[in-house]
Design an enzyme around this catalytic site. Structure first.
Site, PDB file in Angstrom:
ATOM      1  N   ASP A  38       1.911   3.009  -5.758  1.00 32.11           N
ATOM      2  CA  ASP A  38       0.780   3.529  -6.625  1.00 32.11           C
ATOM      3  C   ASP A  38       0.487   5.114  -6.291  1.00 32.11           C
ATOM      4  O   ASP A  38      -0.647   5.399  -5.859  1.00 32.11           O
ATOM      5  CB  ASP A  38      -0.465   2.975  -5.838  1.00 32.11           C
ATOM      6  CG  ASP A  38      -0.291   1.484  -5.740  1.00 32.11           C
ATOM      7  OD1 ASP A  38       0.369   0.806  -6.589  1.00 32.11           O
ATOM      8  OD2 ASP A  38      -0.815   1.028  -4.667  1.00 32.11           O
ATOM      9  N   GLU A 208      -4.293  -2.792 -14.684  1.00 38.25           N
ATOM     10  CA  GLU A 208      -4.882  -1.961 -13.592  1.00 38.25           C
ATOM     11  C   GLU A 208      -4.215  -0.401 -13.865  1.00 38.25           C
ATOM     12  O   GLU A 208      -3.412  -0.198 -14.842  1.00 38.25           O
ATOM     13  CB  GLU A 208      -4.432  -2.581 -12.476  1.00 38.25           C
ATOM     14  CG  GLU A 208      -2.895  -2.750 -12.289  1.00 38.25           C
ATOM     15  CD  GLU A 208      -2.653  -3.758 -10.971  1.00 38.25           C
ATOM     16  OE1 GLU A 208      -3.601  -4.457 -10.584  1.00 38.25           O
ATOM     17  OE2 GLU A 208      -1.666  -3.663 -10.585  1.00 38.25           O
TER      18      GLU A 208
END
Length: 326
Positions: A38, A208
């Site tokens: 991420d 997401e």
């Protein structure tokens, strides 16, 4: 025999030199050792920065590290720039940081505790520091977003600065994405003209990991699709005329290559305005590795066609060429 040994030593020297030259001029993938995911990329003080999730079991995700580089190839690790000792309400699953500089302060937004309902403590927090490498301290003493709005789990936050200087929080898991107008000191939100705080901007197939940037007056909205533990995790995008869209999905531009790596997703972008270079920073999984948390941070160059469409990104072992900020 001496001639053979000398020749072998010479060859080894040449090989070593070639490898070191490649290391200097090419980033290679992954960018740095360790399991990190991420990645949030930024440029501060003529340095490139990456703020990733420490990829481990939730109960071990209690801190964030950062990495800095002058040239995209050599990265310095800054350990524990933030941990749960500084965030009293957070106890696990600290992940997916986003960072902005404002008024000579650095604000690090993060998710914590992976809440599954409005009855749990956690959500999106904010930490602040005088330096990009921290240490960061809790800005609010409580989460900034601690409830589900429009069905969006309060995770995967991104802070977007619009052309007029307004900062927005764009976030959301569970296939829903919200945008909210941050107030001037990042302690809360200013309502929109209709009185609402959270507006949903979810495009088709969104899961997401939202990200937004402006290019040639257009708003590029990007996100991750698929399951984060699976091989088909990927990145898609849409284009709109404002940060509120509407956003119609264009295409998927980053995905696995079964000969290279799987699970390529949850990204951010570095834009070198002076060189007109765009780099996508993302994580992926080594081939054959079935551990869900074994994710590595990688980089590729991202290009556009004449119409402004993002071209498919080829994932590589080589990464990108060395590039100074200026």
């Amino acid at each position: 025999m001496k001639y053979i040994i000398s020749s072998l030593l010479l060859f080894a020297g040449i090989t070593s030199f070639a490898q070191s030259t490649k290391t200097i001029n090419q980033s290679g993938n992954p960018l740095f050792p360790g399991w990190y995911a991420d990645p949030e990329a930024a440029v501060f003080n003529n340095k490139y920065w990456i703020y990733p999730t420490y990829s481990a079991k939730y109960k071990e995700q209690v801190f964030l590290d950062a990495f800095s580089s002058d040239d995209l190839t050599n990265w310095k690790k800054h350990e524990h720039i933030l941990d749960t000792a500084a965030i009293k309400w957070a106890n696990k699953a600290m992940w997916a940081p986003a960072i902005v500089e404002k008024d000579k302060k650095y604000y690090l937004f993060f998710g914590a505790n992976d809440i599954q309902s409005d009855n749990e403590v956690g959500g999106i927090g904010v930490a602040v520091s005088d330096k990009p490498e921290g240490p960061f301290k809790d800005h609010l003493g409580k989460p900034l977003v601690d409830k589900f709005h429009n069905g969006a789990q309060p995770i995967d936050q991104f802070v977007f600065k619009d052309k007029d200087g307004q900062y927005y929080l764009i976030y959301g898991g569970w296939r829903h994405c919200n945008i909210a107008k941050l107030n001037k000191d990042f302690t809360g939100f200013d309502p929109f003209d209709d009185g609402t705080i959270f507006k949903e901007i979810t495009p088709d197939k969104y899961v997401e990991g939202p990200y937004m940037f402006i290019r040639n007056g257009k708003y590029y909205f990007m996100w991750s699709e698929g399951g984060w533990t699976g091989p088909d995790y990927s990145v898609a995008y849409a284009v709109g005329d404002s940060p509120f869209g509407p956003f119609k999905r264009v295409d998927k531009i980053l995905k696995q290559d079964p000969t290279m790596a799987t699970g390529a997703g949850h990204h951010s972008i570095i834009i070198n305005q002076k060189k007109n270079k765009y780099y996508i920073i993302y994580h992926r999984r080594p081939l054959g590795d079935t551990n869900g948390n074994h994710r590595e941070t990688c980089i590729e160059e991202m290009n556009f066609d004449a119409q402004g469409n993002i071209l498919p990104v080829k994932i590589t072992k080589e990464g990108v060429k060395a590039q100074k900020v200026k």
